[in-house]
Design a protein around this motif. Structure first.
Motif, PDB file in Angstrom:
ATOM      1  N   GLY A  29      55.855  10.933  74.413  1.00 41.82           N
ATOM      2  CA  GLY A  29      54.419  10.866  74.170  1.00 41.82           C
ATOM      3  C   GLY A  29      53.774   9.598  74.681  1.00 41.82           C
ATOM      4  O   GLY A  29      52.577   9.592  75.003  1.00 41.82           O
ATOM      5  N   LEU A  30      54.551   8.523  74.773  1.00 38.87           N
ATOM      6  CA  LEU A  30      53.996   7.234  75.184  1.00 38.87           C
ATOM      7  C   LEU A  30      54.359   6.859  76.613  1.00 38.87           C
ATOM      8  O   LEU A  30      54.016   5.761  77.068  1.00 38.87           O
ATOM      9  CB  LEU A  30      54.480   6.144  74.221  1.00 38.87           C
ATOM     10  N   GLY A  31      55.057   7.735  77.309  1.00 38.80           N
ATOM     11  CA  GLY A  31      55.363   7.473  78.713  1.00 38.80           C
ATOM     12  C   GLY A  31      56.343   6.341  78.936  1.00 38.80           C
ATOM     13  O   GLY A  31      56.230   5.592  79.907  1.00 38.80           O
ATOM     14  N   ILE A  32      57.324   6.200  78.049  1.00 39.99           N
ATOM     15  CA  ILE A  32      58.329   5.151  78.186  1.00 39.99           C
ATOM     16  C   ILE A  32      59.450   5.656  79.097  1.00 39.99           C
ATOM     17  O   ILE A  32      59.940   6.767  78.912  1.00 39.99           O
ATOM     18  CB  ILE A  32      58.903   4.770  76.803  1.00 39.99           C
ATOM     19  N   PRO A  33      59.896   4.880  80.083  1.00 35.44           N
ATOM     20  CA  PRO A  33      60.981   5.307  80.965  1.00 35.44           C
ATOM     21  C   PRO A  33      62.273   5.589  80.182  1.00 35.44           C
ATOM     22  O   PRO A  33      62.605   4.881  79.225  1.00 35.44           O
ATOM     23  CB  PRO A  33      61.172   4.118  81.914  1.00 35.44           C
ATOM     24  N   LEU A  42      54.757   8.779  61.152  1.00 39.45           N
ATOM     25  CA  LEU A  42      54.079   7.670  61.821  1.00 39.45           C
ATOM     26  C   LEU A  42      53.485   8.118  63.156  1.00 39.45           C
ATOM     27  O   LEU A  42      52.339   7.799  63.475  1.00 39.45           O
ATOM     28  CB  LEU A  42      55.056   6.517  62.038  1.00 39.45           C
ATOM     29  N   LEU A  43      54.252   8.887  63.915  1.00 41.00           N
ATOM     30  CA  LEU A  43      53.762   9.382  65.204  1.00 41.00           C
ATOM     31  C   LEU A  43      52.519  10.253  65.018  1.00 41.00           C
ATOM     32  O   LEU A  43      51.556  10.140  65.777  1.00 41.00           O
ATOM     33  CB  LEU A  43      54.853  10.174  65.917  1.00 41.00           C
ATOM     34  N   ALA A  44      52.556  11.131  63.999  1.00 41.82           N
ATOM     35  CA  ALA A  44      51.405  11.994  63.736  1.00 41.82           C
ATOM     36  C   ALA A  44      50.181  11.178  63.353  1.00 41.82           C
ATOM     37  O   ALA A  44      49.064  11.435  63.821  1.00 41.82           O
ATOM     38  CB  ALA A  44      51.744  12.994  62.637  1.00 41.82           C
ATOM     39  N   GLU A  45      50.371  10.160  62.508  1.00 45.90           N
ATOM     40  CA  GLU A  45      49.252   9.336  62.067  1.00 45.90           C
ATOM     41  C   GLU A  45      48.696   8.472  63.197  1.00 45.90           C
ATOM     42  O   GLU A  45      47.501   8.146  63.211  1.00 45.90           O
ATOM     43  CB  GLU A  45      49.690   8.462  60.893  1.00 45.90           C
ATOM     44  N   LEU A  46      49.550   8.132  64.165  1.00 49.24           N
ATOM     45  CA  LEU A  46      49.097   7.345  65.308  1.00 49.24           C
ATOM     46  C   LEU A  46      48.528   8.214  66.418  1.00 49.24           C
ATOM     47  O   LEU A  46      48.015   7.693  67.419  1.00 49.24           O
ATOM     48  CB  LEU A  46      50.261   6.509  65.854  1.00 49.24           C
ATOM     49  N   GLY A  47      48.646   9.528  66.262  1.00 49.42           N
ATOM     50  CA  GLY A  47      48.110  10.441  67.263  1.00 49.42           C
ATOM     51  C   GLY A  47      48.949  10.558  68.519  1.00 49.42           C
ATOM     52  O   GLY A  47      48.430  10.890  69.588  1.00 49.42           O
ATOM     53  N   VAL A  48      50.261  10.310  68.393  1.00 47.04           N
ATOM     54  CA  VAL A  48      51.152  10.430  69.550  1.00 47.04           C
ATOM     55  C   VAL A  48      51.407  11.907  69.835  1.00 47.04           C
ATOM     56  O   VAL A  48      51.777  12.666  68.937  1.00 47.04           O
ATOM     57  CB  VAL A  48      52.484   9.690  69.300  1.00 47.04           C
ATOM     58  N   LEU A 101      66.503  11.179  63.436  1.00 43.78           N
ATOM     59  CA  LEU A 101      65.861  10.026  64.061  1.00 43.78           C
ATOM     60  C   LEU A 101      65.873  10.072  65.589  1.00 43.78           C
ATOM     61  O   LEU A 101      64.844   9.776  66.206  1.00 43.78           O
ATOM     62  CB  LEU A 101      66.512   8.734  63.563  1.00 43.78           C
ATOM     63  N   PRO A 102      66.982  10.424  66.258  1.00 43.37           N
ATOM     64  CA  PRO A 102      66.950  10.453  67.726  1.00 43.37           C
ATOM     65  C   PRO A 102      65.893  11.401  68.284  1.00 43.37           C
ATOM     66  O   PRO A 102      65.282  11.113  69.314  1.00 43.37           O
ATOM     67  CB  PRO A 102      68.372  10.904  68.101  1.00 43.37           C
ATOM     68  N   ALA A 103      65.661  12.527  67.613  1.00 45.22           N
ATOM     69  CA  ALA A 103      64.640  13.471  68.079  1.00 45.22           C
ATOM     70  C   ALA A 103      63.248  12.865  67.941  1.00 45.22           C
ATOM     71  O   ALA A 103      62.402  12.996  68.838  1.00 45.22           O
ATOM     72  CB  ALA A 103      64.735  14.773  67.302  1.00 45.22           C
ATOM     73  N   ALA A 104      62.990  12.196  66.821  1.00 46.65           N
ATOM     74  CA  ALA A 104      61.684  11.578  66.612  1.00 46.65           C
ATOM     75  C   ALA A 104      61.457  10.442  67.613  1.00 46.65           C
ATOM     76  O   ALA A 104      60.346  10.270  68.141  1.00 46.65           O
ATOM     77  CB  ALA A 104      61.573  11.059  65.187  1.00 46.65           C
ATOM     78  N   PHE A 105      62.501   9.673  67.895  1.00 48.17           N
ATOM     79  CA  PHE A 105      62.373   8.580  68.863  1.00 48.17           C
ATOM     80  C   PHE A 105      62.153   9.140  70.265  1.00 48.17           C
ATOM     81  O   PHE A 105      61.335   8.621  71.034  1.00 48.17           O
ATOM     82  CB  PHE A 105      63.609   7.689  68.809  1.00 48.17           C
ATOM     83  N   ALA A 106      62.859  10.221  70.603  1.00 51.79           N
ATOM     84  CA  ALA A 106      62.667  10.849  71.910  1.00 51.79           C
ATOM     85  C   ALA A 106      61.242  11.376  72.052  1.00 51.79           C
ATOM     86  O   ALA A 106      60.644  11.307  73.126  1.00 51.79           O
ATOM     87  CB  ALA A 106      63.678  11.976  72.107  1.00 51.79           C
ATOM     88  N   GLY A 152      52.932  15.450  70.798  1.00 50.97           N
ATOM     89  CA  GLY A 152      54.244  16.081  70.701  1.00 50.97           C
ATOM     90  C   GLY A 152      54.875  16.050  69.337  1.00 50.97           C
ATOM     91  O   GLY A 152      55.893  16.713  69.109  1.00 50.97           O
ATOM     92  N   ALA A 153      54.314  15.302  68.393  1.00 48.87           N
ATOM     93  CA  ALA A 153      54.942  15.177  67.075  1.00 48.87           C
ATOM     94  C   ALA A 153      55.007  16.511  66.343  1.00 48.87           C
ATOM     95  O   ALA A 153      55.882  16.732  65.511  1.00 48.87           O
ATOM     96  CB  ALA A 153      54.183  14.156  66.229  1.00 48.87           C
ATOM     97  N   GLY A 154      54.098  17.443  66.672  1.00 43.21           N
ATOM     98  CA  GLY A 154      54.086  18.735  66.004  1.00 43.21           C
ATOM     99  C   GLY A 154      55.287  19.594  66.325  1.00 43.21           C
ATOM    100  O   GLY A 154      55.570  20.565  65.619  1.00 43.21           O
ATOM    101  N   VAL A 155      56.031  19.250  67.378  1.00 41.95           N
ATOM    102  CA  VAL A 155      57.229  20.004  67.752  1.00 41.95           C
ATOM    103  C   VAL A 155      58.362  19.764  66.764  1.00 41.95           C
ATOM    104  O   VAL A 155      59.217  20.622  66.561  1.00 41.95           O
ATOM    105  CB  VAL A 155      57.681  19.603  69.178  1.00 41.95           C
ATOM    106  N   LEU A 156      58.369  18.598  66.135  1.00 34.12           N
ATOM    107  CA  LEU A 156      59.471  18.202  65.263  1.00 34.12           C
ATOM    108  C   LEU A 156      59.409  18.925  63.928  1.00 34.12           C
ATOM    109  O   LEU A 156      58.344  19.066  63.335  1.00 34.12           O
ATOM    110  CB  LEU A 156      59.431  16.687  65.030  1.00 34.12           C
ATOM    111  N   GLY A 157      60.557  19.367  63.451  1.00 28.62           N
ATOM    112  CA  GLY A 157      60.634  20.028  62.152  1.00 28.62           C
ATOM    113  C   GLY A 157      60.678  19.027  61.015  1.00 28.62           C
ATOM    114  O   GLY A 157      60.683  17.801  61.233  1.00 28.62           O
ATOM    115  N   GLU A 158      60.732  19.535  59.783  1.00 33.45           N
ATOM    116  CA  GLU A 158      60.722  18.667  58.601  1.00 33.45           C
ATOM    117  C   GLU A 158      61.981  17.815  58.508  1.00 33.45           C
ATOM    118  O   GLU A 158      61.955  16.742  57.916  1.00 33.45           O
ATOM    119  CB  GLU A 158      60.579  19.516  57.332  1.00 33.45           C
ATOM    120  N   GLU A 159      63.094  18.298  59.058  1.00 35.96           N
ATOM    121  CA  GLU A 159      64.337  17.540  59.012  1.00 35.96           C
ATOM    122  C   GLU A 159      64.747  17.078  60.405  1.00 35.96           C
ATOM    123  O   GLU A 159      65.921  17.081  60.762  1.00 35.96           O
ATOM    124  CB  GLU A 159      65.455  18.363  58.370  1.00 35.96           C
ATOM    125  N   ALA A 160      63.785  16.663  61.183  1.00 40.92           N
ATOM    126  CA  ALA A 160      64.096  16.142  62.518  1.00 40.92           C
ATOM    127  C   ALA A 160      64.902  14.855  62.377  1.00 40.92           C
ATOM    128  O   ALA A 160      64.507  13.949  61.647  1.00 40.92           O
ATOM    129  CB  ALA A 160      62.814  15.862  63.282  1.00 40.92           C
TER     130      ALA A 160
END
Length: 221
Positions: free
Chosen positions: A136-140, A108-114, A126-131, A116-124
């Motif tokens: 990528g979106l500048g959330i505190p 979803l992040l890749a499709e939305l163009g967020v 959920l906490p890594a993907a959320f981080a 940093g998503a390319g850093v994540l591996g195939e078995e990332a």
């Protein structure tokens, strides 16, 4: 917290996010089957114990470290803490849950163009993907940590509403009553040193193993 950060956080912490979170109970369905959770009081005790013993001691502190790793562009640390989280999923269901949801959020992040998503591996997990989304979106970070904990609690409450069953008002009352525990879990997660992290929850692991062969399951974990 600016408006953009708040709106991004609301979007990515929403149960409407298409990552499949609604299909998992994280061991709660097995506890319901065993009669360990059967009313509002036992539901609150179960969720509160999970917040204190598991989320505050392991899941949330690892997420906090992943947030810092993404902010520092430390790819080695992202990989390290992601591997630690995967290694802590000690049943097939728990591992499949975080890998599936992490994969869905990464796509979803890749499709939305967020960024940093390319850093994540195939078995990332959920906490890594959320981080990654947070960075990528500048959330505190502190607000993101609270959102992670709230989302976990909300999902547990929704399982109880459907399966105990609790009424909708009882579910919202339960969710509101857990605010102090969520805040305490966030404080603990931010303060824990690496050597103090722990995912020791053998009872939950046993329930997860039983759930794999449980008859008439509604949830995938």
């Amino acid at each position: 917290m600016n408006a953009a950060g708040l709106l991004h956080l609301l979007q990515f912490a929403s149960p409407a996010l298409p990552v499949g979170g609604y299909s998992y109970s994280q061991g709660l369905e097995a506890a319901l089957e065993e009669g360990m959770v059967h009313d509002a009081v036992s539901a609150r005790a179960w969720i509160g114990r999970g917040l204190h013993d598991i989320m505050a001691q392991w899941d949330a502190p690892l997420f906090w470290r992943l947030l810092k790793a993404f902010a520092a562009h430390d790819h080695a640390a992202v990989a390290l803490w992601s591997e630690c989280f995967l290694a802590s999923r000690d049943t097939a269901e728990f591992r499949a849950e975080t890998v599936q949801m992490g994969y869905s959020l990464t796509r979803l992040l890749a499709e939305l163009g967020v960024a940093g998503a390319g850093v994540l591996g195939e078995e990332a997990p959920l906490p890594a993907a959320f981080a990654c989304a947070v960075d990528g979106l500048g959330i505190p970070h502190e607000e993101a940590l609270l959102a992670l904990l709230f989302t976990w609690v909300e999902n547990q409450v929704l399982v109880c509403v459907k399966s105990v069953p609790l009424g909708q008002v009882a579910g919202q009352r339960l969710l509101l009553s857990l605010r102090p525990e969520i805040e305490a879990a966030a404080r603990t997660a931010r303060a824990l040193e690496d050597g103090a992290l722990s995912n020791w929850a053998p009872g939950l692991s046993m329930l997860s193993m039983r759930h794999e062969v449980q008859h008439g399951r509604l949830y995938r974990s």
